[in-house]
Design a protein around this motif. Structure first.
Motif, PDB file in Angstrom:
ATOM      1  N   ASP A 190       0.828  -1.209   0.000  1.00  0.00           N
ATOM      2  CA  ASP A 190       0.000   0.000   0.000  1.00  0.00           C
ATOM      3  C   ASP A 190       0.866   1.265   0.000  1.00  0.00           C
ATOM      4  O   ASP A 190       0.569   2.240  -0.687  1.00  0.00           O
ATOM      5  N   ARG A 191       1.934   1.256   0.795  1.00  0.00           N
ATOM      6  CA  ARG A 191       2.814   2.425   0.845  1.00  0.00           C
ATOM      7  C   ARG A 191       3.535   2.650  -0.484  1.00  0.00           C
ATOM      8  O   ARG A 191       3.679   3.791  -0.929  1.00  0.00           O
ATOM      9  N   ALA A 192       3.992   1.568  -1.100  1.00  0.00           N
ATOM     10  CA  ALA A 192       4.836   1.699  -2.287  1.00  0.00           C
ATOM     11  C   ALA A 192       4.057   1.887  -3.576  1.00  0.00           C
ATOM     12  O   ALA A 192       4.462   2.679  -4.439  1.00  0.00           O
ATOM     13  N   VAL A 193       2.919   1.186  -3.715  1.00  0.00           N
ATOM     14  CA  VAL A 193       2.241   1.192  -5.019  1.00  0.00           C
ATOM     15  C   VAL A 193       0.725   1.345  -4.934  1.00  0.00           C
ATOM     16  O   VAL A 193       0.034   1.160  -5.942  1.00  0.00           O
ATOM     17  N   GLY A 194       0.179   1.675  -3.759  1.00  0.00           N
ATOM     18  CA  GLY A 194      -1.251   1.972  -3.669  1.00  0.00           C
ATOM     19  C   GLY A 194      -1.500   3.378  -4.193  1.00  0.00           C
ATOM     20  O   GLY A 194      -1.030   4.350  -3.607  1.00  0.00           O
ATOM     21  N   ILE A 195      -2.202   3.529  -5.308  1.00  0.00           N
ATOM     22  CA  ILE A 195      -2.291   4.830  -5.982  1.00  0.00           C
ATOM     23  C   ILE A 195      -3.726   5.233  -6.304  1.00  0.00           C
ATOM     24  O   ILE A 195      -4.636   4.399  -6.327  1.00  0.00           O
ATOM     25  N   VAL A 203      -7.016   3.014 -19.182  1.00  0.00           N
ATOM     26  CA  VAL A 203      -5.593   3.203 -18.921  1.00  0.00           C
ATOM     27  C   VAL A 203      -5.212   2.290 -17.757  1.00  0.00           C
ATOM     28  O   VAL A 203      -5.849   2.321 -16.705  1.00  0.00           O
ATOM     29  N   VAL A 204      -4.190   1.470 -17.979  1.00  0.00           N
ATOM     30  CA  VAL A 204      -3.773   0.493 -16.973  1.00  0.00           C
ATOM     31  C   VAL A 204      -2.318   0.736 -16.593  1.00  0.00           C
ATOM     32  O   VAL A 204      -1.449   0.835 -17.458  1.00  0.00           O
ATOM     33  N   LEU A 205      -2.069   0.855 -15.294  1.00  0.00           N
ATOM     34  CA  LEU A 205      -0.715   0.984 -14.771  1.00  0.00           C
ATOM     35  C   LEU A 205      -0.366  -0.299 -14.027  1.00  0.00           C
ATOM     36  O   LEU A 205      -1.180  -0.791 -13.236  1.00  0.00           O
ATOM     37  N   ARG A 206       0.822  -0.829 -14.289  1.00  0.00           N
ATOM     38  CA  ARG A 206       1.285  -2.022 -13.575  1.00  0.00           C
ATOM     39  C   ARG A 206       2.639  -1.746 -12.940  1.00  0.00           C
ATOM     40  O   ARG A 206       3.501  -1.109 -13.540  1.00  0.00           O
ATOM     41  N   SER A 207       2.795  -2.232 -11.729  1.00  0.00           N
ATOM     42  CA  SER A 207       4.044  -2.037 -11.002  1.00  0.00           C
ATOM     43  C   SER A 207       5.019  -3.160 -11.335  1.00  0.00           C
ATOM     44  O   SER A 207       4.653  -4.338 -11.312  1.00  0.00           O
ATOM     45  N   LEU A 208       6.256  -2.779 -11.623  1.00  0.00           N
ATOM     46  CA  LEU A 208       7.308  -3.768 -11.832  1.00  0.00           C
ATOM     47  C   LEU A 208       8.077  -4.027 -10.544  1.00  0.00           C
ATOM     48  O   LEU A 208       8.894  -4.941 -10.483  1.00  0.00           O
ATOM     49  N   LEU A 209       7.829  -3.202  -9.524  1.00  0.00           N
ATOM     50  CA  LEU A 209       8.475  -3.379  -8.222  1.00  0.00           C
ATOM     51  C   LEU A 209       7.738  -4.431  -7.394  1.00  0.00           C
ATOM     52  O   LEU A 209       8.353  -5.286  -6.762  1.00  0.00           O
ATOM     53  N   LEU A 253       0.553  -5.951  -8.999  1.00  0.00           N
ATOM     54  CA  LEU A 253      -0.263  -4.786  -8.684  1.00  0.00           C
ATOM     55  C   LEU A 253      -0.733  -4.139  -9.979  1.00  0.00           C
ATOM     56  O   LEU A 253       0.088  -3.730 -10.814  1.00  0.00           O
ATOM     57  N   THR A 254      -2.029  -4.027 -10.165  1.00  0.00           N
ATOM     58  CA  THR A 254      -2.619  -3.435 -11.367  1.00  0.00           C
ATOM     59  C   THR A 254      -3.580  -2.328 -10.971  1.00  0.00           C
ATOM     60  O   THR A 254      -4.460  -2.536 -10.125  1.00  0.00           O
ATOM     61  N   PHE A 255      -3.388  -1.157 -11.581  1.00  0.00           N
ATOM     62  CA  PHE A 255      -4.301  -0.024 -11.384  1.00  0.00           C
ATOM     63  C   PHE A 255      -4.990   0.264 -12.711  1.00  0.00           C
ATOM     64  O   PHE A 255      -4.362   0.215 -13.776  1.00  0.00           O
ATOM     65  N   TYR A 256      -6.285   0.564 -12.661  1.00  0.00           N
ATOM     66  CA  TYR A 256      -7.018   0.888 -13.887  1.00  0.00           C
ATOM     67  C   TYR A 256      -7.776   2.208 -13.701  1.00  0.00           C
ATOM     68  O   TYR A 256      -8.151   2.584 -12.584  1.00  0.00           O
ATOM     69  N   HIS A 257      -7.981   2.905 -14.803  1.00  0.00           N
ATOM     70  CA  HIS A 257      -8.808   4.118 -14.792  1.00  0.00           C
ATOM     71  C   HIS A 257      -9.448   4.278 -16.160  1.00  0.00           C
ATOM     72  O   HIS A 257      -8.770   4.171 -17.194  1.00  0.00           O
TER      73      HIS A 257
END
Length: 275
Positions: free
Chosen positions: A147-152, A236-242, A246-250
């Motif tokens: 959540d701290r690193a990639v919760g957006i 629009v989809v953002l994915r974390s490589l770290l 983790l997948t974010f969509y909007h």
């Protein structure tokens, strides 16, 4: 992602191949609404799933009126029965960072041979015990780390009041397609770090009611996010490589957004060598 919109949200975030079976979606949709009623949460988010060797942890988060306040976290092994997790502490996070390998899928499983401070080590030695950490504590710490690193969230989705509380922005109608493709249009939904180090000149163009969080454009290492257009350039989809999984969509020009995690709960320490 919002529990009430779970089926549609999972479809939008399923481009990477991860997801839930129709049976699991149906069970979760019903149990999360009961969870919200029983615990009297204002909102419930389905956080995702951490896959263990012998089972999986399904995670939900309960929110109150202040969206920036610490969230209540719960886990389930069968998507029906939920157990409340204790709040994450810095000690839990520090201990969990030492652990390597997959989760077992058993909350009572104990990891041994972890490093602890001298005072705790002396106390355990006197009691004749080995320093251990339960998998439940590791689960709490891992959720907190992710959540701290990639919760957006998208810029403008939440507003900060003069009293310091954070609420959903009722006038937010989504980002334009142009803005939605920029990393600077997304914020970490956690306590800001880089914002505090900005000069007054850099803060002059910021709106304190919406620009009160750190944006993704300065994340280290650079290149730790991928931005893609999916479903006919409508999402629009953002994915974390770290934190792989983790997948974010909007959906631009709408209020539809959210993130979900489907993975093993292991950080990708090889990322700097992959970029």
């Amino acid at each position: 992602m919002e529990a009430a919109l779970l089926p549609a949200a999972l479809e939008l975030a399923a481009g990477g191949g991860a997801g839930l079976s129709p049976e699991k979606r149906a069970v979760l949709g019903a149990s999360l609404l009961l969870l919200q009623r029983d615990y009297r949460f204002e909102r419930v988010w389905f956080w995702g799933c951490i896959q263990g060797v012998r089972g999986a942890y399904y995670i939900a988060e309960g929110l109150g009126p202040d969206r920036a306040a610490p969230r209540s976290r719960l886990y389930s092994l069968n998507c029906v029965e939920w157990s409340l997790l204790p709040p994450a502490t810095e000690e839990m996070v520090a201990q969990a960072e030492q652990l390597k390998g997959r989760f077992q899928g058993d909350p009572s499983f104990e990891y041994e041979h972890i490093e602890i401070n001298a005072e705790d080590a002396e106390r355990l030695f006197e009691d004749g015990k080995e320093p251990t950490i339960k998998e439940e504590a590791r689960l709490v710490a891992t959720i907190e780390q992710i959540d701290r690193a990639v919760g957006i969230i998208p810029r403008g989705a939440f507003v900060k009041t003069p009293l310091g509380s954070v609420h959903e922005n009722r006038s937010f109608e989504g980002l334009s397609l142009t803005e939605a493709k920029k990393l600077s249009s997304y914020f970490h939904f956690t306590e800001p770090f880089n914002l505090k180090n900005k000069t007054l000149l850099e803060k002059a163009d910021l709106d304190p009611s919406t620009d009160f969080l750190d944006s993704l454009e300065h994340d280290i290492p650079q290149g730790s996010w991928t931005v893609q257009l999916e479903k006919g350039d409508t999402v629009v989809v953002l994915r974390s490589l770290l934190w792989l999984g983790l997948t974010f969509y909007h959906v631009p020009m709408t209020k539809q957004y959210g993130y979900v995690y489907f993975g093993t709960g292991e950080k990708n320490f090889d990322l700097p060598f992959m970029l």
